[in-house]
Motif scaffolding. Structure first.
Motif, PDB file in Angstrom:
ATOM      1  N   ALA A 197       0.835  -1.200   0.000  1.00 35.03           N
ATOM      2  CA  ALA A 197       0.000   0.000   0.000  1.00 35.03           C
ATOM      3  C   ALA A 197       0.872   1.253   0.000  1.00 35.03           C
ATOM      4  CB  ALA A 197      -0.931  -0.016   1.211  1.00 35.03           C
ATOM      5  N   THR A 198       1.969   1.229   0.733  1.00 38.71           N
ATOM      6  CA  THR A 198       2.854   2.397   0.792  1.00 38.71           C
ATOM      7  C   THR A 198       3.459   2.696  -0.568  1.00 38.71           C
ATOM      8  OG1 THR A 198       3.363   2.031   3.122  1.00 38.71           O
ATOM      9  CG2 THR A 198       4.952   3.317   1.852  1.00 38.71           C
ATOM     10  N   GLN A 199       3.920   1.668  -1.269  1.00 43.73           N
ATOM     11  CA  GLN A 199       4.482   1.896  -2.600  1.00 43.73           C
ATOM     12  C   GLN A 199       3.444   2.461  -3.552  1.00 43.73           C
ATOM     13  OE1 GLN A 199       6.014  -2.237  -2.467  1.00 43.73           O
ATOM     14  NE2 GLN A 199       7.784  -1.421  -3.557  1.00 43.73           N
ATOM     15  N   GLU A 200       2.220   1.975  -3.454  1.00 43.19           N
ATOM     16  CA  GLU A 200       1.145   2.475  -4.311  1.00 43.19           C
ATOM     17  C   GLU A 200       0.848   3.948  -4.019  1.00 43.19           C
ATOM     18  OE1 GLU A 200      -0.582   1.209  -6.746  1.00 43.19           O
ATOM     19  OE2 GLU A 200      -0.601  -0.971  -6.596  1.00 43.19           O
ATOM     20  N   LEU A 201       0.845   4.316  -2.740  1.00 41.36           N
ATOM     21  CA  LEU A 201       0.442   5.662  -2.359  1.00 41.36           C
ATOM     22  C   LEU A 201       1.581   6.676  -2.438  1.00 41.36           C
ATOM     23  CD1 LEU A 201      -1.803   4.719   0.687  1.00 41.36           C
ATOM     24  CD2 LEU A 201      -2.581   5.516  -1.538  1.00 41.36           C
ATOM     25  N   LEU A 202       2.795   6.258  -2.092  1.00 40.24           N
ATOM     26  CA  LEU A 202       3.924   7.188  -2.118  1.00 40.24           C
ATOM     27  C   LEU A 202       4.661   7.197  -3.452  1.00 40.24           C
ATOM     28  CD1 LEU A 202       5.716   6.992   1.355  1.00 40.24           C
ATOM     29  CD2 LEU A 202       4.162   8.753   0.500  1.00 40.24           C
ATOM     30  N   GLY A 203       4.490   6.139  -4.243  1.00 43.75           N
ATOM     31  CA  GLY A 203       5.200   6.050  -5.509  1.00 43.75           C
ATOM     32  C   GLY A 203       5.019   7.275  -6.387  1.00 43.75           C
ATOM     33  N   PRO A 204       3.782   7.700  -6.649  1.00 49.06           N
ATOM     34  CA  PRO A 204       3.593   8.890  -7.492  1.00 49.06           C
ATOM     35  C   PRO A 204       4.206  10.150  -6.887  1.00 49.06           C
ATOM     36  CG  PRO A 204       1.566   7.614  -7.344  1.00 49.06           C
ATOM     37  CD  PRO A 204       2.504   7.036  -6.335  1.00 49.06           C
TER      38      PRO A 204
ATOM     39  N   PRO B  73       2.337  -9.108  -1.690  1.00 46.22           N
ATOM     40  CA  PRO B  73       1.145  -9.376  -2.510  1.00 46.22           C
ATOM     41  C   PRO B  73      -0.009  -8.440  -2.167  1.00 46.22           C
ATOM     42  CG  PRO B  73       2.068 -11.411  -1.623  1.00 46.22           C
ATOM     43  CD  PRO B  73       2.753 -10.288  -0.916  1.00 46.22           C
ATOM     44  N   ALA B  74      -0.812  -8.122  -3.156  1.00 45.29           N
ATOM     45  CA  ALA B  74      -1.935  -7.204  -2.948  1.00 45.29           C
ATOM     46  C   ALA B  74      -2.961  -7.763  -1.974  1.00 45.29           C
ATOM     47  CB  ALA B  74      -2.599  -6.882  -4.282  1.00 45.29           C
ATOM     48  N   ASP B  75      -2.981  -9.098  -1.792  1.00 41.40           N
ATOM     49  CA  ASP B  75      -3.961  -9.690  -0.876  1.00 41.40           C
ATOM     50  C   ASP B  75      -3.421  -9.837   0.544  1.00 41.40           C
ATOM     51  OD1 ASP B  75      -2.147 -11.719  -1.325  1.00 41.40           O
ATOM     52  OD2 ASP B  75      -3.645 -13.228  -1.909  1.00 41.40           O
TER      53      ASP B  75
ATOM     54  N   LEU C 223      -4.827  -3.619   6.979  1.00 41.68           N
ATOM     55  CA  LEU C 223      -5.465  -2.832   8.029  1.00 41.68           C
ATOM     56  C   LEU C 223      -6.737  -3.522   8.488  1.00 41.68           C
ATOM     57  CD1 LEU C 223      -5.655  -0.269   9.753  1.00 41.68           C
ATOM     58  CD2 LEU C 223      -6.826   0.844   7.843  1.00 41.68           C
ATOM     59  N   LEU C 224      -6.693  -4.040   9.710  1.00 46.51           N
ATOM     60  CA  LEU C 224      -7.865  -4.674  10.325  1.00 46.51           C
ATOM     61  C   LEU C 224      -8.515  -5.696   9.400  1.00 46.51           C
ATOM     62  CD1 LEU C 224      -9.466  -1.540  12.040  1.00 46.51           C
ATOM     63  CD2 LEU C 224      -8.000  -3.277  13.066  1.00 46.51           C
ATOM     64  N   GLY C 225      -7.689  -6.525   8.771  1.00 49.40           N
ATOM     65  CA  GLY C 225      -8.188  -7.595   7.917  1.00 49.40           C
ATOM     66  C   GLY C 225      -8.362  -7.216   6.471  1.00 49.40           C
ATOM     67  N   HIS C 226      -8.370  -5.937   6.160  1.00 49.71           N
ATOM     68  CA  HIS C 226      -8.490  -5.506   4.768  1.00 49.71           C
ATOM     69  C   HIS C 226      -7.125  -5.593   4.097  1.00 49.71           C
ATOM     70  CE1 HIS C 226     -12.593  -4.126   5.327  1.00 49.71           C
ATOM     71  NE2 HIS C 226     -12.207  -3.539   6.448  1.00 49.71           N
ATOM     72  N   SER C 227      -7.088  -6.103   2.878  1.00 50.79           N
ATOM     73  CA  SER C 227      -5.833  -6.326   2.182  1.00 50.79           C
ATOM     74  C   SER C 227      -5.224  -5.014   1.717  1.00 50.79           C
ATOM     75  CB  SER C 227      -6.055  -7.231   0.975  1.00 50.79           C
ATOM     76  OG  SER C 227      -6.772  -6.546  -0.042  1.00 50.79           O
ATOM     77  N   ALA C 228      -3.962  -5.098   1.317  1.00 50.71           N
ATOM     78  CA  ALA C 228      -3.269  -3.918   0.799  1.00 50.71           C
ATOM     79  C   ALA C 228      -3.999  -3.364  -0.416  1.00 50.71           C
ATOM     80  CB  ALA C 228      -1.830  -4.284   0.445  1.00 50.71           C
ATOM     81  N   GLY C 229      -4.419  -4.245  -1.309  1.00 48.16           N
ATOM     82  CA  GLY C 229      -5.147  -3.797  -2.485  1.00 48.16           C
ATOM     83  C   GLY C 229      -6.455  -3.134  -2.134  1.00 48.16           C
TER      84      GLY C 229
END
Length: 236
Positions: free
Chosen positions: A3-10, A152-154, A158-164
């Protein structure tokens, strides 16, 4: 991809020197400004510490019990960068990261680290035996982080929710809140898990916006903050 790479990458691919998080504490008068690059450095130091010292792997539970603060952003983004599963209950967690004012809130975790929430990230002294000082621990670690294996995206994030799912939710909330790239977002939202951190931090990052967060906000000062920081959107 984490999630961090997805959000900070841009952010890092663009102008990483631009302000990303500006933090005010109206109780102390403090103001701290972090660029995208500096935010990523704190996250990278956190991720390196988690992996090198605590053997955190994708899916490892890490409890985070912290208020909205620029150091909290470093903790959360660093945890997700190495694939940790951020939870709100320390019981059974590999690590609990808590405010230094109440380290007992981490009881039940294998390791407890305290964050001083100082304006400049100063270390905390005189902690109880067995409680680590977050700022001291991470300072010796590198400013860059590369996962040994892709997250992996799955992977639970956060509280059971996947990175994707977390990234998708952040993008959805950004759209729902009307945030867009280039916005300066004035916020007083507390970073409760999961909704507060989603609205108050991740949606801003997902939009490509920058955050001006006011802790212990004095309502009489908010208009001045809006003018001084030239904010274009408001979260309350």
């Amino acid at each position: 991809m984490s999630a961090t790479q997805e959000l900070l990458g841009p952010v890092l691919a663009g102008n990483a020197a631009k302000p990303l998080i500006t933090y005010y504490d109206d109780a102390t008068g403090a103001r701290v400004e972090l660029s995208g690059a500096t935010t990523a450095n704190w996250a990278a130091k956190t991720a390196n510490w988690l992996v090198d010292e605590l053997d955190v792997e994708p899916g490892t539970p890490v409890a985070v019990d912290l208020p909205a603060h620029w150091q909290t952003a470093g903790v959360l983004l660093g945890a997700w960068w190495c694939g940790a599963h951020v939870v709100d209950d320390p019981d059974g967690a590999e690590l609990a990261v808590v405010a230094a004012s109440d380290p007992a809130r981490g009881e039940g975790a294998r390791t407890v680290a305290a964050v001083g929430l100082d304006a400049l990230g100063a270390p905390v002294r005189d902690l109880p035996d067995g409680v680590l000082d977050y700022a001291t621990e991470i300072r010796v670690h590198g400013d860059d982080f590369s996962p040994l294996l892709p997250v992996p995206a799955d992977t639970p994030a956060l509280l059971g929710h996947s990175a994707g799912e977390l990234v998708a939710a952040a993008r959805e909330r950004a759209a729902g809140l009307g945030l867009s790239a280039g916005d300066r977002v004035l916020s007083t939202v507390e970073w409760t898990l999961p909704g507060g951190v989603l609205d108050g931090l991740l949606a801003v990052l997902a939009a490509g916006a920058s955050l001006v967060h006011c802790a212990h906000a004095d309502p009489a000062l908010l208009e001045r903050r809006r003018a001084d920081e030239r904010t274009t959107a408001r979260l309350a």
